[in-house]
Design an enzyme around this catalytic site. Structure first.
Site, PDB file in Angstrom:
ATOM      1  N   SER A 255       0.808  -1.222   0.000  1.00 19.98           N
ATOM      2  CA  SER A 255       0.000   0.000   0.000  1.00 19.98           C
ATOM      3  C   SER A 255       0.839   1.269   0.000  1.00 19.98           C
ATOM      4  O   SER A 255       0.441   2.280  -0.598  1.00 19.98           O
ATOM      5  CB  SER A 255      -0.939   0.004   1.210  1.00 19.98           C
ATOM      6  OG  SER A 255      -1.835  -1.077   1.148  1.00 19.98           O
ATOM      7  N   HIS A 315       0.719   4.224   4.803  1.00 16.52           N
ATOM      8  CA  HIS A 315       0.025   4.934   3.730  1.00 16.52           C
ATOM      9  C   HIS A 315       0.455   6.404   3.698  1.00 16.52           C
ATOM     10  O   HIS A 315       0.679   6.972   2.626  1.00 16.52           O
ATOM     11  CB  HIS A 315      -1.493   4.840   3.924  1.00 16.52           C
ATOM     12  CG  HIS A 315      -2.018   3.444   3.810  1.00 16.52           C
ATOM     13  ND1 HIS A 315      -3.369   3.155   3.835  1.00 16.52           N
ATOM     14  CD2 HIS A 315      -1.393   2.255   3.653  1.00 16.52           C
ATOM     15  CE1 HIS A 315      -3.541   1.854   3.698  1.00 16.52           C
ATOM     16  NE2 HIS A 315      -2.350   1.286   3.594  1.00 16.52           N
TER      17      HIS A 315
END
Length: 377
Positions: A255, A315
């Site tokens: 991610s 993230h």
């Protein structure tokens, strides 16, 4: 007679465009256009006379470009051609004899603005596809293959939620060779290799779809030697930030790299806002993806009081890498003076962020108290 209109490319008269060798392709087209002028003050050339002038002036064009000029002359209802029109002709798909290069045009166009097309398409024309743009595709294939390999050899439970390969025989005291585990931080490859594992098919599909849709067009335009460092740095920075803040968390998934690709595209859309086609659609799609991710985490934590298993910090680190390092490293085809300054400021900010996370990761020891702690988890 078809009504063919040329694709107008905005000009920057005050600042020269820069693409690798400072706009070498646009300078070449300008030089070619100058050779076609009958007198120095001429700014436009009659379209029905353009093909003849190209032949008489012995301008160095390939056969497909000459054919495109003749076709435009026959099909268009325009009378005159200026430099912008001439550039558009020579970089149109009909002026490209290679089917593969035309496909690369279609892949690259969604992530570039109108003013970037001349240089980007010209760069694609001269690009011999060696090495081919395969970084994102190769990484995706490896990540998918590793997930299914571990699931087929040691899978337990639902394929949609099984963290295949995370632990040896699913014994949580025996971590797999790829997962990031704080107590094994001396095995430095884990700061990057965790991107190869995913906690279920849901996790894998989400990352791979976005990675392919955003990453491949970016790689066609910016090439693997710029996209690969961006992606890998985002992954490493993601694990560094997570470890620095909470040295108890385990990490899996790509991610952070995916967020770097997304935010690199976002920064390009913002910089070229007025020229970028479908800009609101782009912002809406990317914003929906990010909001869904962030709001989902907030909902799970504060509404249903579920301890978060997704590393929002990874993230965040990926997004910071995409915005700052991406702005510095990726091509800015039409670069203005103030953008050069911002580019170096972005590099300075990212370097400071990276140094901070590395320093904190060195100082922190496994199982230290998190910088913020939730007693319920």
């Amino acid at each position: 007679m078809k009504n063919v209109r040329f694709e107008r490319i905005p000009e920057n008269s005050d600042e020269p465009p820069m693409f690798s060798a400072r706009g070498k392709y646009r300078r070449r087209y300008r030089e070619q256009f100058e050779k076609l002028k009958v007198h120095p003050g001429e700014t436009e050339i009659p379209l029905d006379n353009l093909a003849e002038r190209v032949d008489d002036a012995n301008v160095s064009l390939n056969s497909a470009q000459k054919r495109a000029i003749r076709e435009y002359s026959a099909d268009s209802d325009r009378d005159m051609v200026d430099l912008s029109d001439f550039e558009s002709m020579l970089t149109s798909k009909r002026a490209q004899p290679s089917r593969m290069k035309r496909i690369m045009y279609d892949i690259a166009d969604p992530v570039i603005s109108e003013s970037q097309k001349v240089e980007v398409r010209s760069y694609i024309d001269s690009y011999n596809c060696f090495p081919p743009p395969i970084f994102i595709l190769l990484v995706t294939i490896i990540e998918i293959s590793i997930f299914f390999y571990y699931y087929e050899t040691d899978g337990r439970g639902s394929i949609w939620t099984d963290c295949a390969g995370c632990f040896v025989h699913h014994n949580h005291s025996d971590p797999g060779v790829l997962i990031f585990v704080p107590k094994l931080r001396a095995e430095a490859w884990r700061f990057c290799s965790y991107m190869l594992l995913h906690s279920g098919l849901n996790h894998l599909i989400g990352n791979m779809v976005v990675q392919l849709l955003v990453g491949i067009p970016l790689e066609v335009v910016h090439k693997a030697w710029r996209i690969a460092p961006l992606y890998i740095l985002a992954v490493v920075t993601g694990s560094l930030l997570q470890y620095a803040v909470d040295p108890n968390a385990l990490l899996v998934g790509a991610s952070a790299g995916v967020y770097a690709l997304i935010m690199a595209h976002v920064s390009n859309v913002i910089l070229n806002w007025h020229e970028m086609p479908f800009r609101w659609v782009r912002v809406a799609v990317l914003s929906t993806f990010i909001l869904f991710d962030v709001c989902g985490a907030l909902y799970r934590r504060f509404v249903i009081s579920q301890c978060e298993s997704i590393s929002i910090l990874a993230h965040v680190a990926g997004a910071i890498t995409g915005l700052l390092f991406g702005y510095f490293s990726l091509y800015n085809v039409v670069e203005l003076k103030w953008e050069k300054i911002v580019k170096w400021v972005a590099l300075g900010l990212y370097t400071a962020f990276l140094v901070l996370t590395v320093t904190m990761a060195v100082v922190r020891v496994p199982h230290s108290k998190a910088l913020w702690e939730d007693s319920s988890c």
